[in-house]
Design a protein around this motif. Sequence first.
Motif, PDB file in Angstrom:
ATOM      1  N   GLU A 118     -19.794  -5.656   5.142  1.00  0.00           N
ATOM      2  CA  GLU A 118     -19.674  -4.203   5.263  1.00  0.00           C
ATOM      3  C   GLU A 118     -20.540  -3.466   4.254  1.00  0.00           C
ATOM      4  OE1 GLU A 118     -17.952  -2.610   7.595  1.00  0.00           O
ATOM      5  OE2 GLU A 118     -17.353  -4.538   8.474  1.00  0.00           O
ATOM      6  N   ASN A 119     -21.172  -4.223   3.335  1.00  0.00           N
ATOM      7  CA  ASN A 119     -21.985  -3.625   2.267  1.00  0.00           C
ATOM      8  C   ASN A 119     -21.194  -2.559   1.497  1.00  0.00           C
ATOM      9  OD1 ASN A 119     -24.385  -5.119   2.790  1.00  0.00           O
ATOM     10  ND2 ASN A 119     -24.816  -3.764   4.525  1.00  0.00           N
ATOM     11  N   GLU A 120     -19.980  -2.949   1.097  1.00  0.00           N
ATOM     12  CA  GLU A 120     -19.090  -2.017   0.412  1.00  0.00           C
ATOM     13  C   GLU A 120     -18.131  -2.791  -0.480  1.00  0.00           C
ATOM     14  OE1 GLU A 120     -18.483   0.852  -1.066  1.00  0.00           O
ATOM     15  OE2 GLU A 120     -18.863   1.883   0.852  1.00  0.00           O
ATOM     16  N   LEU A 121     -17.699  -2.154  -1.560  1.00  0.00           N
ATOM     17  CA  LEU A 121     -16.692  -2.758  -2.416  1.00  0.00           C
ATOM     18  C   LEU A 121     -15.383  -2.908  -1.650  1.00  0.00           C
ATOM     19  CD1 LEU A 121     -17.278  -0.804  -5.764  1.00  0.00           C
ATOM     20  CD2 LEU A 121     -17.899  -3.181  -5.294  1.00  0.00           C
ATOM     21  N   VAL A 122     -14.698  -4.035  -1.876  1.00  0.00           N
ATOM     22  CA  VAL A 122     -13.421  -4.256  -1.210  1.00  0.00           C
ATOM     23  C   VAL A 122     -12.405  -3.209  -1.655  1.00  0.00           C
ATOM     24  CG1 VAL A 122     -11.513  -5.874  -0.920  1.00  0.00           C
ATOM     25  CG2 VAL A 122     -13.860  -6.715  -0.939  1.00  0.00           C
ATOM     26  N   SER A 123     -12.445  -2.845  -2.923  1.00  0.00           N
ATOM     27  CA  SER A 123     -11.518  -1.818  -3.414  1.00  0.00           C
ATOM     28  C   SER A 123     -11.743  -0.483  -2.712  1.00  0.00           C
ATOM     29  CB  SER A 123     -11.684  -1.646  -4.927  1.00  0.00           C
ATOM     30  OG  SER A 123     -13.026  -1.342  -5.257  1.00  0.00           O
ATOM     31  N   THR A 124     -12.991  -0.176  -2.372  1.00  0.00           N
ATOM     32  CA  THR A 124     -13.281   1.057  -1.633  1.00  0.00           C
ATOM     33  C   THR A 124     -12.727   0.988  -0.218  1.00  0.00           C
ATOM     34  OG1 THR A 124     -15.297   1.420  -2.919  1.00  0.00           O
ATOM     35  CG2 THR A 124     -15.107   2.593  -0.834  1.00  0.00           C
ATOM     36  N   LEU A 125     -12.908  -0.153   0.444  1.00  0.00           N
ATOM     37  CA  LEU A 125     -12.372  -0.329   1.797  1.00  0.00           C
ATOM     38  C   LEU A 125     -10.848  -0.229   1.800  1.00  0.00           C
ATOM     39  CD1 LEU A 125     -14.623  -3.304   3.012  1.00  0.00           C
ATOM     40  CD2 LEU A 125     -14.846  -0.884   3.612  1.00  0.00           C
ATOM     41  N   ILE A 126     -10.211  -0.865   0.814  1.00  0.00           N
ATOM     42  CA  ILE A 126      -8.755  -0.800   0.722  1.00  0.00           C
ATOM     43  C   ILE A 126      -8.310   0.618   0.380  1.00  0.00           C
ATOM     44  CG2 ILE A 126      -6.751  -1.613  -0.579  1.00  0.00           C
ATOM     45  CD1 ILE A 126      -8.109  -4.300  -0.858  1.00  0.00           C
ATOM     46  N   GLY A 127      -9.058   1.288  -0.505  1.00  0.00           N
ATOM     47  CA  GLY A 127      -8.721   2.658  -0.864  1.00  0.00           C
ATOM     48  C   GLY A 127      -8.803   3.614   0.310  1.00  0.00           C
ATOM     49  N   GLN A 128      -9.696   3.345   1.268  1.00  0.00           N
ATOM     50  CA  GLN A 128      -9.787   4.183   2.463  1.00  0.00           C
ATOM     51  C   GLN A 128      -8.679   3.872   3.461  1.00  0.00           C
ATOM     52  OE1 GLN A 128     -13.727   3.195   3.814  1.00  0.00           O
ATOM     53  NE2 GLN A 128     -14.758   4.516   2.318  1.00  0.00           N
ATOM     54  N   ALA A 129      -8.242   2.615   3.503  1.00  0.00           N
ATOM     55  CA  ALA A 129      -7.244   2.217   4.496  1.00  0.00           C
ATOM     56  C   ALA A 129      -5.811   2.381   3.998  1.00  0.00           C
ATOM     57  CB  ALA A 129      -7.465   0.753   4.896  1.00  0.00           C
ATOM     58  N   LEU A 130      -5.591   2.251   2.688  1.00  0.00           N
ATOM     59  CA  LEU A 130      -4.232   2.279   2.155  1.00  0.00           C
ATOM     60  C   LEU A 130      -3.495   3.594   2.415  1.00  0.00           C
ATOM     61  CD1 LEU A 130      -2.123   0.664   0.619  1.00  0.00           C
ATOM     62  CD2 LEU A 130      -3.074   1.533  -1.519  1.00  0.00           C
ATOM     63  N   PRO A 131      -4.121   4.775   2.218  1.00  0.00           N
ATOM     64  CA  PRO A 131      -3.390   6.015   2.515  1.00  0.00           C
ATOM     65  C   PRO A 131      -2.913   6.116   3.959  1.00  0.00           C
ATOM     66  CG  PRO A 131      -5.359   6.488   1.222  1.00  0.00           C
ATOM     67  CD  PRO A 131      -5.453   5.054   1.641  1.00  0.00           C
ATOM     68  N   VAL A 132      -3.680   5.559   4.894  1.00  0.00           N
ATOM     69  CA  VAL A 132      -3.265   5.592   6.300  1.00  0.00           C
ATOM     70  C   VAL A 132      -1.996   4.766   6.491  1.00  0.00           C
ATOM     71  CG1 VAL A 132      -3.962   5.084   8.666  1.00  0.00           C
ATOM     72  CG2 VAL A 132      -5.669   5.855   6.999  1.00  0.00           C
ATOM     73  N   SER A 133      -1.984   3.553   5.933  1.00  0.00           N
ATOM     74  CA  SER A 133      -0.813   2.683   6.080  1.00  0.00           C
ATOM     75  C   SER A 133       0.393   3.246   5.351  1.00  0.00           C
ATOM     76  CB  SER A 133      -1.141   1.279   5.556  1.00  0.00           C
ATOM     77  OG  SER A 133      -2.162   0.672   6.313  1.00  0.00           O
ATOM     78  N   VAL A 134       0.175   3.799   4.155  1.00  0.00           N
ATOM     79  CA  VAL A 134       1.291   4.372   3.398  1.00  0.00           C
ATOM     80  C   VAL A 134       1.874   5.575   4.126  1.00  0.00           C
ATOM     81  CG1 VAL A 134       1.915   5.545   1.259  1.00  0.00           C
ATOM     82  CG2 VAL A 134       0.469   3.527   1.174  1.00  0.00           C
ATOM     83  N   SER A 135       1.010   6.442   4.649  1.00  0.00           N
ATOM     84  CA  SER A 135       1.491   7.602   5.409  1.00  0.00           C
ATOM     85  C   SER A 135       2.294   7.165   6.625  1.00  0.00           C
ATOM     86  CB  SER A 135       0.309   8.467   5.858  1.00  0.00           C
ATOM     87  OG  SER A 135      -0.404   8.975   4.756  1.00  0.00           O
ATOM     88  N   LEU A 136       1.798   6.165   7.315  1.00  0.00           N
ATOM     89  CA  LEU A 136       2.463   5.685   8.520  1.00  0.00           C
ATOM     90  C   LEU A 136       3.812   5.061   8.197  1.00  0.00           C
ATOM     91  CD1 LEU A 136       2.389   5.059  11.556  1.00  0.00           C
ATOM     92  CD2 LEU A 136       1.089   2.996  11.019  1.00  0.00           C
ATOM     93  N   CYS A 137       3.853   4.201   7.184  1.00  0.00           N
ATOM     94  CA  CYS A 137       5.064   3.439   6.887  1.00  0.00           C
ATOM     95  C   CYS A 137       6.132   4.284   6.209  1.00  0.00           C
ATOM     96  CB  CYS A 137       4.714   2.233   6.016  1.00  0.00           C
ATOM     97  SG  CYS A 137       3.629   1.045   6.813  1.00  0.00           S
ATOM     98  N   VAL A 138       5.753   5.114   5.244  1.00  0.00           N
ATOM     99  CA  VAL A 138       6.745   5.907   4.519  1.00  0.00           C
ATOM    100  C   VAL A 138       7.391   6.937   5.441  1.00  0.00           C
ATOM    101  CG1 VAL A 138       7.061   7.562   2.652  1.00  0.00           C
ATOM    102  CG2 VAL A 138       5.636   5.552   2.290  1.00  0.00           C
ATOM    103  N   GLY A 139       6.585   7.626   6.249  1.00  0.00           N
ATOM    104  CA  GLY A 139       7.153   8.603   7.179  1.00  0.00           C
ATOM    105  C   GLY A 139       8.079   7.956   8.189  1.00  0.00           C
TER     106      GLY A 139
END
Length: 335
Positions: free
Chosen positions: A105-126
């Motif tokens: 992906e030519n990207e830091l893994v932490s950046t990829l996780i940082g982009q995806a984590l808010p989506v999962s947290v929003s979905l799961c917590v709500g």
Amino acid sequence: MVRFLITRIVGAVVVVWIVSVITFVLFQLAPLLSHTSPVYYYIGRIPFPPGSLQFKALVHRFGFDLPLPAQYWHFISGIFGSTITDGTTTPVACPFPCFGYSFRENELVSTLIGQALPVSVSLCVGAAVIWLIAGVTVGTFSALRPGSFIDRAGMGASLTAVSLPIFFTGPVLLLIFEYTLGWLPDPSYAPITQNPGQWLISMILPWCCLAFLFAALYARLTRSNMLETMGEDYIRTARAKGLGRSTVVVRHGLRAALTPIVTIFGIDLGQLIGSTVITEQVFNFRGLGALTLQGISQQDLPVIQGVTIVAAVVLVVANLIVDVLYGFIDPRVTV
């Protein structure tokens, strides 16, 4: 209480360390068991033939020629910051928390996780808030009137909900509320920090879809616990003292029945953060589940390894929060 919290925090740290060791060993040994260099799983494209001096230099640069304990120390220390390069690209600075670099992906893994984590947290917590409130409410009313119409209707609906998978309820909700009635637009995720209104609208159907299944499980669990609790001697004693029905039910009955429910809730919420693949696919969200699926399909080892560790940390933290809540729900844990 302080000793209880310290013990739980130390235990959580030990669990995270054990998970990091197991994760590292499994992901390092998998390529070796398939007689493949781990470099292929980290880079994917090798411009040098195996056995060449350039290939050996690449193996050395990633530290795969070191003993396994040294590789693990290199992995752990690298989380606090490192510089990553494959020898053919410009070195990339990876600050804390550094889980490596995805060359696919030519990207830091932490950046990829940082982009995806808010989506999962929003979905799961709500969804968790909805299923907890709905499940406990339905289960409590069913337990207070066992055998009644409310009990049969609530448990019948719960059984139906448990039997329906997410990949069925998701498209049905989209068909009804988006395509037929037109009450909701296409659920396109927007960060809450950018557009709170769009974020809320986009999460309504995914929340309901995910909560539908879990609310049914929590309703049945709450009913079972409440039926057992309301038959205890201390409940009859509270009634004999002349306490009101609501006080007996909420303060004495429901509070005791919630202890196992809170335990399951922490485990479910922690596990769900990284395992919402079906829901994300149905509603076209890019969360940790979709990122994991993409990493598996591309054999992107750094991404899979990073998501595994983050999901484990979230699960441990969720259970740590549950342990703290025990002190408020059941004071006996502080003894």
